[in-house]
Design an enzyme around this catalytic site. Structure first.
Site, PDB file in Angstrom:
ATOM      1  N   VAL A  99       0.866  -1.182   0.000  1.00 11.01           N
ATOM      2  CA  VAL A  99       0.000   0.000   0.000  1.00 11.01           C
ATOM      3  C   VAL A  99       0.896   1.222   0.000  1.00 11.01           C
ATOM      4  O   VAL A  99       1.890   1.284   0.733  1.00 11.01           O
ATOM      5  CB  VAL A  99      -0.914   0.033   1.240  1.00 11.01           C
ATOM      6  CG1 VAL A  99      -1.871   1.230   1.166  1.00 11.01           C
ATOM      7  CG2 VAL A  99      -1.697  -1.266   1.386  1.00 11.01           C
ATOM      8  N   CYS A 100       0.556   2.193  -0.831  1.00  8.42           N
ATOM      9  CA  CYS A 100       1.253   3.486  -0.840  1.00  8.42           C
ATOM     10  C   CYS A 100       2.749   3.275  -1.107  1.00  8.42           C
ATOM     11  O   CYS A 100       3.130   2.526  -2.008  1.00  8.42           O
ATOM     12  CB  CYS A 100       0.974   4.194   0.488  1.00  8.42           C
ATOM     13  SG  CYS A 100       1.405   5.943   0.556  1.00  8.42           S
ATOM     14  N   THR A 101       3.617   3.910  -0.328  1.00  3.61           N
ATOM     15  CA  THR A 101       5.053   3.784  -0.543  1.00  3.61           C
ATOM     16  C   THR A 101       5.607   2.433  -0.110  1.00  3.61           C
ATOM     17  O   THR A 101       6.806   2.185  -0.242  1.00  3.61           O
ATOM     18  CB  THR A 101       5.809   4.915   0.184  1.00  3.61           C
ATOM     19  OG1 THR A 101       5.372   4.980   1.547  1.00  3.61           O
ATOM     20  CG2 THR A 101       5.561   6.248  -0.496  1.00  3.61           C
TER      21      THR A 101
END
Length: 206
Positions: A99-101
């Site tokens: 998720v995300c970075t």
């Protein structure tokens, strides 16, 4: 079914807790948080310390590895021992996700070379520095590797993953039970939709 979520200091809360809320309802699933050493792990916003009792190094396999992002990604990508662990765990997972970075961690571990992948819109160039090809889609799947974009997109990914782990009806039931029916008050939830002044203000928040 073992689902493992590594938490390092400065993790983004919804990156981890959003998918956890969905995946914990998957029949037969056990979600486990892991970290470097047992103890409190602090989120990036500063008010949600989480007690994590398990070392990541104590986990030798899992069905799903889910790597959240936030400021914690910087620690993870600069920890060779952790990246080695990610590679070892990935070898035996049904799905390795981010998720995300968190996708930068998968990239740093060499799992995204030549693949299209997604991350937070403000980290697209960082993702491509690890050999991936950035796409602004919210969820991207390549066989058993799944990446999702920033923060809230992890919930979308988790619902899709729940369907892959069980079936569409079960995933839809989890979505209904959690009443995940987004109706945002503004249409500025992606960089492509946001006007310049909103984009500029958003860059000051991270």
């Amino acid at each position: 079914m073992d689902i493992v979520i590594p938490l390092f200091d400065r993790f983004e809360p919804l990156d981890a807790i959003g998918p956890y809320e969905i995946l914990a309802y998957v029949p037969g699933a056990t979600v486990k948080f892991v970290t470097v050493e047992p103890g409190l792990v602090q989120d990036v916003l500063g008010s949600l310390p989480v007690h994590v009792p398990t070392r990541y190094s104590d986990v030798e396999r899992c069905d799903v590895l889910l790597v959240p992002g936030g400021g914690s990604f910087q620690t993870m990508v600069n920890d060779p021992a952790f990246l080695d662990w990610v590679r070892r765990i990935h070898a035996g997972t049904r799905f390795t996700t981010s998720v995300c970075t968190g996708s930068l961690v998968l990239g740093a571990a060499g799992l995204l070379n030549g693949l299209t992948a997604t991350t937070h819109w403000d980290a697209s160039s960082d993702l491509e520095s690890y050999g991936a090809v950035y796409t602004p889609e919210r969820v991207v799947r390549h066989d058993r590797v799944i990446t999702s974009a920033g923060v809230s997109s992890g919930i979308d990914m988790a619902v899709r993953l729940a369907a892959l782990l069980t079936d569409d009806v079960t995933a839809q039931a989890i979505q209904l039970y959690t009443e995940y029916d987004p109706q945002p008050p503004f249409g500025t939830g992606s960089a492509a939709k946001a006007p310049a002044e909103v984009l500029e203000r958003a860059r000051t928040l991270g």
